[in-house]
Design a protein around this motif. Structure first.
Motif, PDB file in Angstrom:
ATOM      1  N   ARG A  53       0.825  -1.217   0.000  1.00 57.05           N
ATOM      2  CA  ARG A  53       0.000   0.000   0.000  1.00 57.05           C
ATOM      3  C   ARG A  53       0.859   1.268   0.000  1.00 57.05           C
ATOM      4  O   ARG A  53       0.325   2.364  -0.023  1.00 57.05           O
ATOM      5  CB  ARG A  53      -0.922   0.016   1.208  1.00 57.05           C
ATOM      6  N   GLY A  54       2.168   1.097   0.066  1.00 61.15           N
ATOM      7  CA  GLY A  54       3.060   2.253   0.026  1.00 61.15           C
ATOM      8  C   GLY A  54       3.183   2.992   1.332  1.00 61.15           C
ATOM      9  O   GLY A  54       3.673   4.116   1.377  1.00 61.15           O
ATOM     10  N   ARG A  55       2.786   2.378   2.416  1.00 64.60           N
ATOM     11  CA  ARG A  55       2.824   3.036   3.721  1.00 64.60           C
ATOM     12  C   ARG A  55       4.141   2.840   4.454  1.00 64.60           C
ATOM     13  O   ARG A  55       4.462   3.603   5.351  1.00 64.60           O
ATOM     14  CB  ARG A  55       1.682   2.528   4.581  1.00 64.60           C
ATOM     15  N   ILE A  56       4.851   1.785   4.109  1.00 66.58           N
ATOM     16  CA  ILE A  56       6.156   1.539   4.714  1.00 66.58           C
ATOM     17  C   ILE A  56       7.136   1.147   3.627  1.00 66.58           C
ATOM     18  O   ILE A  56       6.724   0.696   2.554  1.00 66.58           O
ATOM     19  CB  ILE A  56       6.102   0.436   5.807  1.00 66.58           C
ATOM     20  N   PHE A  82       0.437   6.761   6.770  1.00 72.31           N
ATOM     21  CA  PHE A  82      -0.784   6.139   7.279  1.00 72.31           C
ATOM     22  C   PHE A  82      -1.936   7.136   7.330  1.00 72.31           C
ATOM     23  O   PHE A  82      -3.084   6.780   7.106  1.00 72.31           O
ATOM     24  CB  PHE A  82      -0.562   5.548   8.669  1.00 72.31           C
ATOM     25  N   PHE A  83      -1.627   8.390   7.649  1.00 75.22           N
ATOM     26  CA  PHE A  83      -2.667   9.401   7.803  1.00 75.22           C
ATOM     27  C   PHE A  83      -2.767  10.337   6.601  1.00 75.22           C
ATOM     28  O   PHE A  83      -3.399  11.376   6.668  1.00 75.22           O
ATOM     29  CB  PHE A  83      -2.450  10.187   9.099  1.00 75.22           C
ATOM     30  N   ASN A  84      -2.111   9.948   5.519  1.00 69.54           N
ATOM     31  CA  ASN A  84      -2.186  10.670   4.259  1.00 69.54           C
ATOM     32  C   ASN A  84      -1.807  12.144   4.390  1.00 69.54           C
ATOM     33  O   ASN A  84      -2.473  13.022   3.842  1.00 69.54           O
ATOM     34  CB  ASN A  84      -3.589  10.518   3.648  1.00 69.54           C
ATOM     35  N   ARG A  85      -0.750  12.408   5.124  1.00 68.66           N
ATOM     36  CA  ARG A  85      -0.221  13.772   5.257  1.00 68.66           C
ATOM     37  C   ARG A  85       0.840  13.947   4.186  1.00 68.66           C
ATOM     38  O   ARG A  85       1.777  13.162   4.098  1.00 68.66           O
ATOM     39  CB  ARG A  85       0.400  13.996   6.630  1.00 68.66           C
ATOM     40  N   ARG A  86       0.683  14.965   3.379  1.00 66.79           N
ATOM     41  CA  ARG A  86       1.616  15.184   2.275  1.00 66.79           C
ATOM     42  C   ARG A  86       2.234  16.566   2.362  1.00 66.79           C
ATOM     43  O   ARG A  86       1.624  17.494   2.855  1.00 66.79           O
ATOM     44  CB  ARG A  86       0.892  15.050   0.940  1.00 66.79           C
ATOM     45  N   LEU A 143      -2.641  12.869  16.110  1.00 67.44           N
ATOM     46  CA  LEU A 143      -3.106  12.663  14.737  1.00 67.44           C
ATOM     47  C   LEU A 143      -4.605  12.397  14.665  1.00 67.44           C
ATOM     48  O   LEU A 143      -5.251  12.757  13.685  1.00 67.44           O
ATOM     49  CB  LEU A 143      -2.338  11.520  14.079  1.00 67.44           C
ATOM     50  N   ILE A 144      -5.160  11.764  15.671  1.00 64.30           N
ATOM     51  CA  ILE A 144      -6.598  11.481  15.659  1.00 64.30           C
ATOM     52  C   ILE A 144      -7.367  12.431  16.580  1.00 64.30           C
ATOM     53  O   ILE A 144      -8.531  12.217  16.851  1.00 64.30           O
ATOM     54  CB  ILE A 144      -6.887  10.007  16.028  1.00 64.30           C
ATOM     55  N   ASN A 145      -6.687  13.482  17.055  1.00 62.64           N
ATOM     56  CA  ASN A 145      -7.309  14.476  17.941  1.00 62.64           C
ATOM     57  C   ASN A 145      -7.930  13.825  19.173  1.00 62.64           C
ATOM     58  O   ASN A 145      -9.036  14.152  19.573  1.00 62.64           O
ATOM     59  CB  ASN A 145      -8.361  15.293  17.196  1.00 62.64           C
TER      60      ASN A 145
END
Length: 170
Positions: A53-56, A82-86, A143-145
Protein backbone atom coordinates in the motif's frame (compact mmCIF):
# COMPACT_ATOMS: atom_id res chain seq x y z
CA UNK A 1 8.38 -4.90 30.70
CA UNK A 2 5.89 -3.77 33.33
CA UNK A 3 2.09 -3.86 33.05
CA UNK A 4 1.78 -0.22 31.96
CA UNK A 5 4.33 -0.69 29.17
CA UNK A 6 2.57 -3.85 28.01
CA UNK A 7 -0.80 -2.09 27.94
CA UNK A 8 0.64 0.87 26.06
CA UNK A 9 2.34 -1.45 23.57
CA UNK A 10 -0.88 -3.38 23.05
CA UNK A 11 -2.87 -0.16 22.61
CA UNK A 12 -0.42 1.09 19.98
CA UNK A 13 -0.45 -2.21 18.07
CA UNK A 14 -4.24 -2.38 18.24
CA UNK A 15 -4.47 1.18 16.95
CA UNK A 16 -2.38 0.34 13.88
CA UNK A 17 -4.31 -2.88 13.30
CA UNK A 18 -7.60 -1.03 13.68
CA UNK A 19 -6.55 1.58 11.11
CA UNK A 20 -5.68 -1.26 8.73
CA UNK A 21 -9.03 -2.94 9.11
CA UNK A 22 -10.92 0.31 8.58
CA UNK A 23 -9.30 1.13 5.28
CA UNK A 24 -12.31 1.34 2.99
CA UNK A 25 -11.03 3.07 -0.11
CA UNK A 26 -9.19 1.04 -2.69
CA UNK A 27 -5.53 1.86 -2.92
CA UNK A 28 -3.44 1.12 -5.96
CA UNK A 29 -0.75 -1.44 -5.23
CA UNK A 30 2.83 -0.26 -5.08
CA UNK A 31 5.49 -2.13 -7.04
CA UNK A 32 6.58 -4.16 -4.01
CA UNK A 33 9.29 -6.76 -4.54
CA UNK A 34 9.42 -8.10 -0.99
CA UNK A 35 11.90 -7.90 1.84
CA UNK A 36 14.76 -10.33 2.39
CA UNK A 37 14.40 -10.64 6.17
CA UNK A 38 10.72 -11.04 7.09
CA UNK A 39 10.02 -14.63 6.03
CA UNK A 40 8.33 -16.34 8.99
CA UNK A 41 8.20 -13.18 11.11
CA UNK A 42 4.98 -12.88 13.13
CA UNK A 43 4.17 -9.55 11.43
CA UNK A 44 5.04 -10.67 7.89
CA UNK A 45 1.46 -10.32 6.63
CA UNK A 46 1.08 -6.77 8.00
CA UNK A 47 4.51 -5.69 6.79
CA UNK A 48 3.82 -6.94 3.27
CA UNK A 49 0.30 -5.46 3.24
CA UNK A 50 1.53 -2.01 4.22
CA UNK A 51 4.50 -2.16 1.88
CA UNK A 52 2.13 -2.98 -0.99
CA UNK A 53 0.00 0.00 0.00
CA UNK A 54 3.06 2.25 0.03
CA UNK A 55 2.82 3.04 3.72
CA UNK A 56 6.16 1.54 4.71
CA UNK A 57 9.44 0.96 2.96
CA UNK A 58 12.52 -0.99 3.78
CA UNK A 59 16.19 -0.23 3.48
CA UNK A 60 18.31 0.03 0.35
CA UNK A 61 19.74 -3.45 0.92
CA UNK A 62 16.27 -5.00 0.51
CA UNK A 63 15.75 -5.56 4.23
CA UNK A 64 12.99 -4.35 6.51
CA UNK A 65 14.62 -5.16 9.86
CA UNK A 66 11.39 -5.94 11.72
CA UNK A 67 13.06 -6.50 15.07
CA UNK A 68 15.05 -3.27 14.96
CA UNK A 69 13.88 -0.17 16.83
CA UNK A 70 12.19 2.64 14.92
CA UNK A 71 13.72 6.11 14.82
CA UNK A 72 11.74 9.28 15.32
CA UNK A 73 12.21 10.17 11.64
CA UNK A 74 11.04 6.72 10.51
CA UNK A 75 7.97 6.89 12.75
CA UNK A 76 6.98 10.35 11.52
CA UNK A 77 7.42 9.15 7.93
CA UNK A 78 5.14 6.15 8.54
CA UNK A 79 2.60 8.30 10.39
CA UNK A 80 2.41 10.71 7.46
CA UNK A 81 1.83 7.83 5.07
CA UNK A 82 -0.78 6.14 7.28
CA UNK A 83 -2.67 9.40 7.80
CA UNK A 84 -2.19 10.67 4.26
CA UNK A 85 -0.22 13.77 5.26
CA UNK A 86 1.62 15.18 2.28
CA UNK A 87 4.13 17.94 1.78
CA UNK A 88 4.22 20.72 -0.69
CA UNK A 89 6.64 23.23 -2.03
CA UNK A 90 8.33 25.72 0.22
CA UNK A 91 8.21 23.61 3.37
CA UNK A 92 10.23 24.94 6.27
CA UNK A 93 11.66 22.92 9.10
CA UNK A 94 12.93 24.81 12.15
CA UNK A 95 14.91 21.93 13.64
CA UNK A 96 18.67 22.47 13.58
CA UNK A 97 19.36 18.76 13.14
CA UNK A 98 17.05 18.31 10.12
CA UNK A 99 18.57 19.47 6.82
CA UNK A 100 16.96 19.88 3.41
CA UNK A 101 19.07 17.04 1.99
CA UNK A 102 17.99 14.52 4.67
CA UNK A 103 15.71 11.77 3.37
CA UNK A 104 13.22 12.60 6.15
CA UNK A 105 13.19 16.40 5.72
CA UNK A 106 9.78 16.64 4.02
CA UNK A 107 8.08 14.27 6.47
CA UNK A 108 9.44 16.05 9.54
CA UNK A 109 8.50 19.43 8.05
CA UNK A 110 4.97 18.18 7.28
CA UNK A 111 4.59 16.81 10.82
CA UNK A 112 5.81 20.07 12.34
CA UNK A 113 3.48 22.13 10.15
CA UNK A 114 0.57 19.82 11.03
CA UNK A 115 1.36 20.38 14.71
CA UNK A 116 1.78 16.82 15.87
CA UNK A 117 5.48 17.18 16.69
CA UNK A 118 7.26 20.07 18.35
CA UNK A 119 10.86 19.04 18.96
CA UNK A 120 13.13 19.71 21.89
CA UNK A 121 13.66 23.04 23.70
CA UNK A 122 17.12 23.39 22.14
CA UNK A 123 15.58 23.51 18.64
CA UNK A 124 16.42 19.92 17.68
CA UNK A 125 14.26 16.95 16.73
CA UNK A 126 16.69 14.04 17.23
CA UNK A 127 15.54 12.28 14.04
CA UNK A 128 17.91 9.32 14.46
CA UNK A 129 17.01 8.64 18.11
CA UNK A 130 14.75 5.66 18.74
CA UNK A 131 11.18 6.73 19.39
CA UNK A 132 9.75 5.78 22.78
CA UNK A 133 6.36 4.14 23.22
CA UNK A 134 5.10 7.25 24.97
CA UNK A 135 6.24 9.51 22.12
CA UNK A 136 4.61 7.23 19.56
CA UNK A 137 1.37 7.16 21.55
CA UNK A 138 1.34 10.95 21.84
CA UNK A 139 1.85 11.35 18.09
CA UNK A 140 -1.00 8.94 17.40
CA UNK A 141 -3.27 10.74 19.88
CA UNK A 142 -2.49 14.07 18.21
CA UNK A 143 -3.11 12.66 14.74
CA UNK A 144 -6.60 11.48 15.66
CA UNK A 145 -7.31 14.48 17.94
CA UNK A 146 -7.67 12.17 20.93
CA UNK A 147 -7.42 13.58 24.43
CA UNK A 148 -5.82 11.03 26.80
CA UNK A 149 -7.84 12.53 29.66
CA UNK A 150 -10.81 10.56 28.28
CA UNK A 151 -8.96 7.24 28.41
CA UNK A 152 -9.20 4.87 31.39
CA UNK A 153 -6.51 5.89 33.88
CA UNK A 154 -4.77 2.48 33.89
CA UNK A 155 -4.09 2.74 30.16
CA UNK A 156 -2.91 6.32 29.94
CA UNK A 157 -0.61 7.09 32.86
CA UNK A 158 2.56 7.31 30.73
CA UNK A 159 0.74 9.23 27.99
CA UNK A 160 -0.93 11.60 30.46
CA UNK A 161 2.44 12.25 32.12
CA UNK A 162 4.03 13.16 28.79
CA UNK A 163 1.10 15.41 27.83
CA UNK A 164 1.16 17.24 31.17
CA UNK A 165 4.88 17.92 30.90
CA UNK A 166 4.16 20.08 27.89
CA UNK A 167 5.40 17.49 25.43
CA UNK A 168 8.23 19.55 24.09
CA UNK A 169 10.09 16.36 23.25
CA UNK A 170 7.95 15.51 20.25
Amino acid sequence: MNVKQKLLSCATVLFFLFTQLLTVRAEPPVDFKGFNDIEGHWAQFWIELNAKRGRIAGYEDGSFRPSQGVTRAEFVTMANKFFNRRGGEGLECPFTDVNKDDWFFVDVAVAKKAGYISGYPDGTFHPNALITREEAAVILCRLINFDPEHMPIILNLPIRTVFHRGLTVM
